[in-house]
Design a protein around this motif. Sequence first.
Motif, PDB file in Angstrom:
ATOM      1  N   UNK A  82      -0.018   7.377  10.765  1.00  0.00           N
ATOM      2  CA  UNK A  82       1.538   6.170  11.008  1.00  0.00           C
ATOM      3  C   UNK A  82       2.676   6.826  11.200  1.00  0.00           C
ATOM      4  N   UNK A  83       3.736   6.168  12.003  1.00  0.00           N
ATOM      5  CA  UNK A  83       5.003   6.731  12.280  1.00  0.00           C
ATOM      6  C   UNK A  83       4.766   8.452  12.395  1.00  0.00           C
ATOM      7  N   UNK A  84       4.130   8.914  12.905  1.00  0.00           N
ATOM      8  CA  UNK A  84       3.649  10.273  13.740  1.00  0.00           C
ATOM      9  C   UNK A  84       4.854  10.670  14.862  1.00  0.00           C
ATOM     10  N   UNK A  85       5.373  11.793  14.559  1.00  0.00           N
ATOM     11  CA  UNK A  85       6.118  12.578  15.304  1.00  0.00           C
ATOM     12  C   UNK A  85       6.244  13.754  14.692  1.00  0.00           C
ATOM     13  N   UNK A  86       6.140  14.513  16.244  1.00  0.00           N
ATOM     14  CA  UNK A  86       6.744  16.130  16.513  1.00  0.00           C
ATOM     15  C   UNK A  86       8.155  16.499  16.054  1.00  0.00           C
ATOM     16  N   UNK A  87       8.152  17.993  15.428  1.00  0.00           N
ATOM     17  CA  UNK A  87       9.147  19.024  15.431  1.00  0.00           C
ATOM     18  C   UNK A  87       8.336  20.260  15.869  1.00  0.00           C
ATOM     19  N   UNK A  88       9.199  20.627  17.088  1.00  0.00           N
ATOM     20  CA  UNK A  88       9.219  22.151  17.671  1.00  0.00           C
ATOM     21  C   UNK A  88      10.481  22.222  17.877  1.00  0.00           C
ATOM     22  N   UNK A  89       9.617  24.390  17.600  1.00  0.00           N
ATOM     23  CA  UNK A  89      10.745  25.355  18.036  1.00  0.00           C
ATOM     24  C   UNK A  89      10.666  25.773  19.631  1.00  0.00           C
ATOM     25  N   UNK A 116       0.802  -1.313   0.109  1.00  0.00           N
ATOM     26  CA  UNK A 116       0.251  -0.209   0.302  1.00  0.00           C
ATOM     27  C   UNK A 116       0.704   1.167  -0.309  1.00  0.00           C
ATOM     28  N   UNK A 117       0.969   2.294  -1.428  1.00  0.00           N
ATOM     29  CA  UNK A 117       1.711   3.230  -0.870  1.00  0.00           C
ATOM     30  C   UNK A 117       0.980   4.257   0.172  1.00  0.00           C
ATOM     31  N   UNK A 118       2.174   5.135   0.750  1.00  0.00           N
ATOM     32  CA  UNK A 118       1.623   6.265   1.713  1.00  0.00           C
ATOM     33  C   UNK A 118       2.143   7.264   1.738  1.00  0.00           C
ATOM     34  N   UNK A 119       1.519   8.433   1.756  1.00  0.00           N
ATOM     35  CA  UNK A 119       2.543  10.173   1.728  1.00  0.00           C
ATOM     36  C   UNK A 119       2.409  10.198   2.995  1.00  0.00           C
ATOM     37  N   UNK A 120       3.541  11.848   3.190  1.00  0.00           N
ATOM     38  CA  UNK A 120       3.071  12.034   4.195  1.00  0.00           C
ATOM     39  C   UNK A 120       2.791  13.758   4.134  1.00  0.00           C
ATOM     40  N   UNK A 121       1.904  13.634   5.213  1.00  0.00           N
ATOM     41  CA  UNK A 121       1.613  14.632   6.406  1.00  0.00           C
ATOM     42  C   UNK A 121       1.542  15.561   6.854  1.00  0.00           C
ATOM     43  N   UNK A 122       1.143  16.253   7.189  1.00  0.00           N
ATOM     44  CA  UNK A 122       1.050  17.561   8.812  1.00  0.00           C
ATOM     45  C   UNK A 122      -0.070  18.292   9.008  1.00  0.00           C
ATOM     46  N   UNK A 123       0.237  18.425  10.726  1.00  0.00           N
ATOM     47  CA  UNK A 123      -0.176  20.077  10.486  1.00  0.00           C
ATOM     48  C   UNK A 123       0.504  21.159  11.146  1.00  0.00           C
ATOM     49  N   UNK A 124       0.488  22.002  11.019  1.00  0.00           N
ATOM     50  CA  UNK A 124       1.119  23.301  11.429  1.00  0.00           C
ATOM     51  C   UNK A 124       0.396  23.382  13.032  1.00  0.00           C
ATOM     52  N   UNK A 125       1.022  24.100  13.813  1.00  0.00           N
ATOM     53  CA  UNK A 125       0.512  24.445  15.439  1.00  0.00           C
ATOM     54  C   UNK A 125       1.423  25.672  15.760  1.00  0.00           C
TER      55      UNK A 125
END
Length: 129
Positions: free
Chosen positions: A48-55, A1-10
């Motif tokens: 799936x494979x979730x992570x956060x990036x934080x400044x 199954x193919x996947x794509x990356x997605x994100x939400x900016x908070x």
Amino acid sequence: MPYRANYALVNVSALLGPNRDALDVPWAEYVGDVTPAFEFTIPTDRPTDAYVGIQAFRVDEYGHELQINGESLGGFDLPPADGWQYWEDAITDAELSEGANTLRVRRDESADDSFAVNNVTVHWREPVE
């Protein structure tokens, strides 16, 4: 199954600490020990494979937490660093769900530490259908 990356900016733009005058960050709102819950949306029921990036700015202690849907991420979420830093952390002890989710930054109240958080980006992979 193919996947794509997605994100939400908070955009958090918050100063956390025991004293509102501890840091000169006029862009940040003083919130004390915990930010309000910021809402973001997940458009899939299979993130799936979730992570956060934080400044973050001027973190002095390890005990502060980032919470997703009321649950801490596990481990240390914001390591100490002078000045600005960008840190990534896997979402392992919390779960993302389809629809509305919340993000909150909680300061370790036992520490005499003041720091600022600007943006948090929540990343995940989702199936392409």
